[in-house]
Design a protein around this motif. Structure first.
Motif, PDB file in Angstrom:
ATOM      1  N   PHE A 132     -16.219   6.502  -5.827  1.00  0.00           N
ATOM      2  CA  PHE A 132     -15.943   6.175  -7.223  1.00  0.00           C
ATOM      3  C   PHE A 132     -14.497   5.693  -7.389  1.00  0.00           C
ATOM      4  CE2 PHE A 132     -14.660   7.843 -11.491  1.00  0.00           C
ATOM      5  CZ  PHE A 132     -15.504   7.087 -12.279  1.00  0.00           C
ATOM      6  N   PHE A 133     -13.541   6.431  -6.835  1.00  0.00           N
ATOM      7  CA  PHE A 133     -12.134   6.065  -6.999  1.00  0.00           C
ATOM      8  C   PHE A 133     -11.747   4.838  -6.174  1.00  0.00           C
ATOM      9  CE2 PHE A 133     -11.654  10.531  -8.571  1.00  0.00           C
ATOM     10  CZ  PHE A 133     -11.270  10.176  -9.860  1.00  0.00           C
ATOM     11  N   LYS A 134     -12.544   4.488  -5.159  1.00  0.00           N
ATOM     12  CA  LYS A 134     -12.302   3.246  -4.403  1.00  0.00           C
ATOM     13  C   LYS A 134     -12.568   2.012  -5.260  1.00  0.00           C
ATOM     14  CE  LYS A 134     -13.300   4.986   0.208  1.00  0.00           C
ATOM     15  NZ  LYS A 134     -14.297   5.029   1.288  1.00  0.00           N
ATOM     16  N   LEU A 135     -13.212   2.201  -6.400  1.00  0.00           N
ATOM     17  CA  LEU A 135     -13.485   1.101  -7.322  1.00  0.00           C
ATOM     18  C   LEU A 135     -12.326   0.913  -8.308  1.00  0.00           C
ATOM     19  CD1 LEU A 135     -17.241   1.881  -8.036  1.00  0.00           C
ATOM     20  CD2 LEU A 135     -16.278   0.256  -6.394  1.00  0.00           C
ATOM     21  N   TYR A 136     -11.213   1.568  -8.056  1.00  0.00           N
ATOM     22  CA  TYR A 136      -9.995   1.443  -8.873  1.00  0.00           C
ATOM     23  C   TYR A 136     -10.250   1.715 -10.349  1.00  0.00           C
ATOM     24  CZ  TYR A 136      -8.551  -0.955  -4.606  1.00  0.00           C
ATOM     25  OH  TYR A 136      -8.303  -1.277  -3.294  1.00  0.00           O
ATOM     26  N   VAL A 137     -11.159   2.651 -10.650  1.00  0.00           N
ATOM     27  CA  VAL A 137     -11.526   2.913 -12.040  1.00  0.00           C
ATOM     28  C   VAL A 137     -10.328   3.354 -12.883  1.00  0.00           C
ATOM     29  CG1 VAL A 137     -13.979   3.345 -11.652  1.00  0.00           C
ATOM     30  CG2 VAL A 137     -12.356   5.225 -11.450  1.00  0.00           C
ATOM     31  N   LEU A 138      -9.389   4.068 -12.286  1.00  0.00           N
ATOM     32  CA  LEU A 138      -8.231   4.523 -13.062  1.00  0.00           C
ATOM     33  C   LEU A 138      -7.280   3.380 -13.403  1.00  0.00           C
ATOM     34  CD1 LEU A 138      -7.493   7.941 -11.360  1.00  0.00           C
ATOM     35  CD2 LEU A 138      -8.713   7.481 -13.490  1.00  0.00           C
ATOM     36  N   ASP A 139      -7.511   2.230 -12.812  1.00  0.00           N
ATOM     37  CA  ASP A 139      -6.702   1.046 -13.106  1.00  0.00           C
ATOM     38  C   ASP A 139      -7.426   0.072 -14.028  1.00  0.00           C
ATOM     39  OD1 ASP A 139      -4.360   1.614 -11.417  1.00  0.00           O
ATOM     40  OD2 ASP A 139      -5.835   1.516  -9.800  1.00  0.00           O
TER      41      ASP A 139
ATOM     42  N   ARG B 224       0.824  -1.218   0.000  1.00  0.00           N
ATOM     43  CA  ARG B 224       0.000   0.000   0.000  1.00  0.00           C
ATOM     44  C   ARG B 224       0.848   1.253   0.000  1.00  0.00           C
ATOM     45  NH1 ARG B 224      -5.651  -0.386   1.111  1.00  0.00           N
ATOM     46  NH2 ARG B 224      -6.191  -2.514   1.551  1.00  0.00           N
ATOM     47  N   PRO B 225       0.443   2.359  -0.617  1.00  0.00           N
ATOM     48  CA  PRO B 225      -0.877   2.580  -1.202  1.00  0.00           C
ATOM     49  C   PRO B 225      -1.068   1.867  -2.537  1.00  0.00           C
ATOM     50  CG  PRO B 225       0.426   4.527  -1.566  1.00  0.00           C
ATOM     51  CD  PRO B 225       1.268   3.568  -0.750  1.00  0.00           C
ATOM     52  N   LEU B 226       0.020   1.486  -3.215  1.00  0.00           N
ATOM     53  CA  LEU B 226      -0.145   0.679  -4.416  1.00  0.00           C
ATOM     54  C   LEU B 226      -0.319  -0.772  -4.008  1.00  0.00           C
ATOM     55  CD1 LEU B 226       2.511   2.153  -6.870  1.00  0.00           C
ATOM     56  CD2 LEU B 226       0.030   2.348  -7.019  1.00  0.00           C
ATOM     57  N   LEU B 227      -1.149  -1.478  -4.741  1.00  0.00           N
ATOM     58  CA  LEU B 227      -1.359  -2.897  -4.501  1.00  0.00           C
ATOM     59  C   LEU B 227      -0.748  -3.655  -5.674  1.00  0.00           C
ATOM     60  CD1 LEU B 227      -4.940  -2.070  -3.563  1.00  0.00           C
ATOM     61  CD2 LEU B 227      -3.447  -3.244  -1.981  1.00  0.00           C
ATOM     62  N   TYR B 228      -0.490  -4.941  -5.453  1.00  0.00           N
ATOM     63  CA  TYR B 228       0.139  -5.743  -6.487  1.00  0.00           C
ATOM     64  C   TYR B 228      -0.689  -6.993  -6.745  1.00  0.00           C
ATOM     65  CZ  TYR B 228       3.640  -8.400  -9.045  1.00  0.00           C
ATOM     66  OH  TYR B 228       4.301  -9.118 -10.002  1.00  0.00           O
ATOM     67  N   CYS B 229      -0.933  -7.273  -8.020  1.00  0.00           N
ATOM     68  CA  CYS B 229      -1.649  -8.489  -8.411  1.00  0.00           C
ATOM     69  C   CYS B 229      -0.626  -9.514  -8.885  1.00  0.00           C
ATOM     70  CB  CYS B 229      -2.660  -8.201  -9.512  1.00  0.00           C
ATOM     71  SG  CYS B 229      -3.502  -9.695 -10.106  1.00  0.00           S
ATOM     72  N   VAL B 230      -0.568 -10.631  -8.214  1.00  0.00           N
ATOM     73  CA  VAL B 230       0.359 -11.698  -8.579  1.00  0.00           C
ATOM     74  C   VAL B 230      -0.086 -12.351  -9.888  1.00  0.00           C
ATOM     75  CG1 VAL B 230       1.342 -13.900  -7.831  1.00  0.00           C
ATOM     76  CG2 VAL B 230       0.959 -12.072  -6.162  1.00  0.00           C
ATOM     77  N   ASP B 231      -1.398 -12.452 -10.110  1.00  0.00           N
ATOM     78  CA  ASP B 231      -1.917 -13.135 -11.291  1.00  0.00           C
ATOM     79  C   ASP B 231      -1.516 -12.446 -12.598  1.00  0.00           C
ATOM     80  OD1 ASP B 231      -3.107 -15.008  -9.625  1.00  0.00           O
ATOM     81  OD2 ASP B 231      -5.040 -13.970  -9.618  1.00  0.00           O
ATOM     82  N   CYS B 232      -1.709 -11.126 -12.676  1.00  0.00           N
ATOM     83  CA  CYS B 232      -1.377 -10.415 -13.927  1.00  0.00           C
ATOM     84  C   CYS B 232      -0.112  -9.571 -13.784  1.00  0.00           C
ATOM     85  CB  CYS B 232      -2.555  -9.577 -14.417  1.00  0.00           C
ATOM     86  SG  CYS B 232      -2.976  -8.155 -13.394  1.00  0.00           S
ATOM     87  N   GLN B 233       0.511  -9.624 -12.619  1.00  0.00           N
ATOM     88  CA  GLN B 233       1.762  -8.932 -12.326  1.00  0.00           C
ATOM     89  C   GLN B 233       1.680  -7.432 -12.607  1.00  0.00           C
ATOM     90  OE1 GLN B 233       4.862 -11.107 -14.336  1.00  0.00           O
ATOM     91  NE2 GLN B 233       4.501 -12.936 -13.125  1.00  0.00           N
ATOM     92  N   SER B 234       0.600  -6.819 -12.108  1.00  0.00           N
ATOM     93  CA  SER B 234       0.443  -5.376 -12.283  1.00  0.00           C
ATOM     94  C   SER B 234       0.182  -4.709 -10.937  1.00  0.00           C
ATOM     95  CB  SER B 234      -0.688  -5.072 -13.257  1.00  0.00           C
ATOM     96  OG  SER B 234      -1.915  -5.520 -12.747  1.00  0.00           O
ATOM     97  N   GLU B 235       0.539  -3.434 -10.871  1.00  0.00           N
ATOM     98  CA  GLU B 235       0.252  -2.622  -9.693  1.00  0.00           C
ATOM     99  C   GLU B 235      -1.035  -1.857  -9.941  1.00  0.00           C
ATOM    100  OE1 GLU B 235       4.525  -1.558  -7.708  1.00  0.00           O
ATOM    101  OE2 GLU B 235       3.775  -0.215  -9.264  1.00  0.00           O
TER     102      GLU B 235
END
Length: 179
Positions: free
Chosen positions: A98-105, A19-30
């Motif tokens: 709205f931004f809690k839905l990670y729309v910018l990602d 945090r504040p960035l999160l990491y996805c192991v499946d698609c290897q993206s922040e």
């Protein structure tokens, strides 16, 4: 505590330890981050949905000096209802949710894997900011993992669910008025 779902691939194998960035192991993206600066510069949010062979419908949220206005398909359903006005606190709460839905990602393009030129339903989300390029995401017969949460956010404001097949809201209203 349930896992945080990746907005790009829908995977639940994410690491909140970064945090504040999160990491996805499946698609290897922040994804994620602090969006407070963007909340201050968000000028407009437009969500448009289209069903092949019919007209489109949209919801438009526009910042004003006194908060924001909301315009949308309810204008054609209820012609006597003016646009909706929300105060600055309501606008900031809407943006926070709205931004809690990670729309910018969200990915820029969501396409169904089936190669079919007969796309039934499509959508586009455009977020405009002061002094920077707008963010756009769109899809055809495929939705981001947080799509239903976005529809829930908007319907909690009393807005129609434009995430349904186009015309469904209108047909329900027609049935109610004819009965």
């Amino acid at each position: 505590m349930s896992p945080i779902i990746c907005p790009k691939c829908g995977g639940a194998n994410t690491s909140p330890a970064t945090r504040p960035l999160l990491y996805c192991v499946d698609c290897q993206s922040e994804f994620g981050g602090d969006h407070r600066d963007l909340m201050a510069t968000t000028r407009q949010i437009v969500l448009t949905t289209n069903q092949k062979g019919t007209a489109s419908q949209n919801l438009t949220f526009t910042r004003t000096p006194t908060g924001a206005t909301i315009e949308g398909p309810f204008l054609c359903y209820y012609p006597d209802l003016p646009e909706i006005y929300i105060d600055p606190q309501q606008w900031q709460q809407l943006l926070a949710d709205f931004f809690k839905l990670y729309v910018l990602d969200w990915r820029s393009d969501y396409q169904n894997d089936v190669k079919n030129s007969d796309t039934a339903f499509s959508w586009e989300l455009k977020i405009s900011f002061d002094h920077q390029q707008p963010f756009c995401s769109r899809g055809q017969d495929l939705y981001p993992p947080y799509w239903e949460a976005l529809m829930t956010l908007f319907t909690k404001l009393g807005l129609p669910n434009i995430g349904k097949a186009l015309g469904q809201n209108f047909l329900q209203l027609q049935t109610q008025t004819v009965s």
